[in-house]
Write an enzyme that holds these catalytic residues in place. Structure first.
Site, PDB file in Angstrom:
ATOM      1  N   ASP A  93       0.862  -1.176   0.000  1.00 22.12           N
ATOM      2  CA  ASP A  93       0.000   0.000   0.000  1.00 22.12           C
ATOM      3  C   ASP A  93       0.904   1.235   0.000  1.00 22.12           C
ATOM      4  OD1 ASP A  93      -2.054   1.742   0.197  1.00 22.12           O
ATOM      5  OD2 ASP A  93      -2.658   1.182   2.229  1.00 22.12           O
ATOM      6  N   PHE A  97      -3.783   5.743   2.814  1.00 20.56           N
ATOM      7  CA  PHE A  97      -4.817   5.502   3.812  1.00 20.56           C
ATOM      8  C   PHE A  97      -4.302   5.806   5.223  1.00 20.56           C
ATOM      9  CE2 PHE A  97      -7.302   2.760   6.676  1.00 20.56           C
ATOM     10  CZ  PHE A  97      -8.567   3.226   6.378  1.00 20.56           C
ATOM     11  N   ASP A 266      -7.971  -7.273   0.268  1.00 24.51           N
ATOM     12  CA  ASP A 266      -7.147  -7.388   1.465  1.00 24.51           C
ATOM     13  C   ASP A 266      -8.000  -6.882   2.614  1.00 24.51           C
ATOM     14  OD1 ASP A 266      -6.716  -4.360   0.837  1.00 24.51           O
ATOM     15  OD2 ASP A 266      -5.943  -4.642   2.860  1.00 24.51           O
ATOM     16  N   CYS A 304     -12.241 -28.606   8.013  1.00 22.62           N
ATOM     17  CA  CYS A 304     -11.258 -27.521   7.846  1.00 22.62           C
ATOM     18  C   CYS A 304      -9.864 -28.078   8.141  1.00 22.62           C
ATOM     19  CB  CYS A 304     -11.584 -26.352   8.770  1.00 22.62           C
ATOM     20  SG  CYS A 304     -10.329 -25.046   8.706  1.00 22.62           S
ATOM     21  N   CYS A 306      -7.125 -26.549   8.921  1.00 26.39           N
ATOM     22  CA  CYS A 306      -6.231 -25.625   9.633  1.00 26.39           C
ATOM     23  C   CYS A 306      -5.727 -26.216  10.946  1.00 26.39           C
ATOM     24  CB  CYS A 306      -6.935 -24.294   9.885  1.00 26.39           C
ATOM     25  SG  CYS A 306      -7.914 -24.291  11.387  1.00 26.39           S
ATOM     26  N   CYS A 309      -8.441 -26.430  13.882  1.00 24.49           N
ATOM     27  CA  CYS A 309      -9.505 -27.426  13.788  1.00 24.49           C
ATOM     28  C   CYS A 309      -9.041 -28.843  14.130  1.00 24.49           C
ATOM     29  CB  CYS A 309     -10.179 -27.341  12.425  1.00 24.49           C
ATOM     30  SG  CYS A 309     -11.193 -25.826  12.318  1.00 24.49           S
ATOM     31  N   HIS A 334      -6.999 -20.323  11.460  1.00 19.57           N
ATOM     32  CA  HIS A 334      -8.311 -20.786  11.004  1.00 19.57           C
ATOM     33  C   HIS A 334      -8.984 -19.741  10.105  1.00 19.57           C
ATOM     34  CE1 HIS A 334     -12.314 -22.485  10.816  1.00 19.57           C
ATOM     35  NE2 HIS A 334     -12.749 -21.252  11.069  1.00 19.57           N
TER      36      HIS A 334
HETATM   37 ZN   LIG Z   1     -10.100 -24.406  10.885  1.00 21.47          ZN
END
Ligand SMILES: [Zn+2]
Length: 377
Positions: A93, A97, A266, A304, A306, A309, A334
């Site tokens: 960026d 901003f 983003d 999931c 991740c 999980c 996650h």
């Molecule tokens: Zn997860």
């Protein structure tokens, strides 16, 4: 050619599209979500963990990196990719901003913005040329032009003035470029004024940038106001270039913007919310501090892949209540994995001509959750 955007398929019922944006550090399959690594780090995760969520491209912030550690330090250490150990594409960026959200006493003249550092109060200057010089020094794949962001609501005259300046500054950024391995994206401003948005998009399109962003949204307007801007601005942006919606948003915002023709996103939402014990799921957000999870043996989301999980909701809740740093780390992993799987699903759905069905299915799941409204802000 280092940079090119290939459009593979457009949805028959909406403006959703499936493409690939090629960069010197590899391709980005779009629509894509970029995790935010403001200070050369995705908070709480290693680069390998970020990669394992499915992220292809990440975002860094010029304003923060220029203040600390300074772009010359990063340049001397081999550039931002090497410095932070991320070998994929990086977008930076321009700092526009942050000048208006973080810095103090920002004053804008035609030549440049002057402001005081939020870290030590130093008086600093940022011109379009300087914003590009910083981004070239850190060596990101995509540099954003410096834009003049103003708070909403503002008077039409002030919005028009900032919009005009944004276009002149975009031309100066383009003229200041010296690296062929960095692409610049221009930023469409114009507040909530549809005529100004369209006019700004067309003026910038004439300057022929490799990509275009919609800026100045997600600053307090309602989702419907944002969608109305996208309805008019997306068709005014070149169809053969990637379209990037800056700083947005909830899973619902992402699908709604993709439906209107946005390719890149983003947002700090998955990471910041993860640190605050909120997990995104297909049934809406879960607040892990809630008593209801105390003995819940289920993972956040079945299927999931991740790191979080592998554990129960009960364990994750315990980590937050005990103030263990593993809690924020796992929930960040996650949430980023959730965003990446959501967009992988979008890409597949557009390829198979069933984006509308995918959109409806996800919305139905999120609408079920009573917690959604509280968390989706
Ligand atoms: Zn997860």
């Amino acid at each position: 050619m280092s940079f090119c955007f290939t459009l593979h398929r457009s949805d028959a019922q909406s403006a959703a599209r499936r493409g690939t944006f090629h960069t010197p550090h590899g391709p980005v399959e779009t629509p894509a979500f970029m995790p935010v690594g403001t200070q050369a780090a995705i908070k709480g995760l290693t680069s390998d963990q970020v990669r394992s969520t499915g992220a292809q491209m990440i975002l860094g912030n010029t304003y923060h990196l220029a203040l600390r550690p300074g772009e010359q330090v990063i340049r001397e250490l081999g550039g931002l990719h090497r410095f932070m150990g991320w070998d994929g594409p990086i977008l930076t960026d321009s700092g526009g901003f942050q000048l208006f959200s973080l810095a103090q006493n920002t004053k804008v003249t035609e030549q440049q913005a002057t402001f005081r550092s939020h870290i030590d109060g130093r008086l600093l200057e940022l011109s379009p040329e300087r914003a590009i010089a910083i981004q070239e020094a850190v060596g990101s794949d995509v540099a954003m032009v410096l834009d003049h962001v103003i708070a909403l609501p503002s008077a039409d005259d002030a919005i028009r003035d900032a919009c005009d300046r944004t276009i002149r500054w975009a031309a100066r950024c383009k003229a200041a470029a010296t690296r062929s391995d960095q692409a610049q994206f221009a930023i469409v401003q114009g507040g909530l004024n549809p005529e100004l948005r369209v006019w700004c998009a067309r003026q910038l399109a004439d300057l022929d940038f490799p990509g275009y962003a919609v800026g100045g949204l997600s600053v307090g307007e309602t989702p419907n106001e944002m969608y109305q801007v996208l309805d008019v601005v997306c068709p005014a942006m070149p169809a053969d270039k990637p379209r990037y919606l800056m700083g947005v948003g909830t899973p619902r915002d992402l699908l709604s913007a993709i439906r209107r023709g946005i390719d890149l996103f983003d947002c700090v939402m998955p990471t910041r919310n993860g640190r605050n014990a909120l997990a995104f799921t297909d049934e809406g957000p879960l607040r892990l501090r809630n008593q209801i999870h105390q003995r819940d043996e289920r993972p956040l989301e079945v299927g999931c892949p991740c790191l979080a999980c592998r554990h129960s909701r009960a364990y994750l809740r315990h980590l937050f209540l005990a103030d263990e740093m593993l809690g924020p780390i796992l929930l960040t992993h996650h949430n980023l994995t959730y965003y990446q799987r959501l967009l992988a699903g979008v890409r597949q759905a557009v390829e198979q001509d069933r984006f509308g069905e995918y959109f409806d299915q996800k919305m139905q799941g999120w609408n079920k959750s009573a917690e959604l409204k509280a968390a989706g802000d």
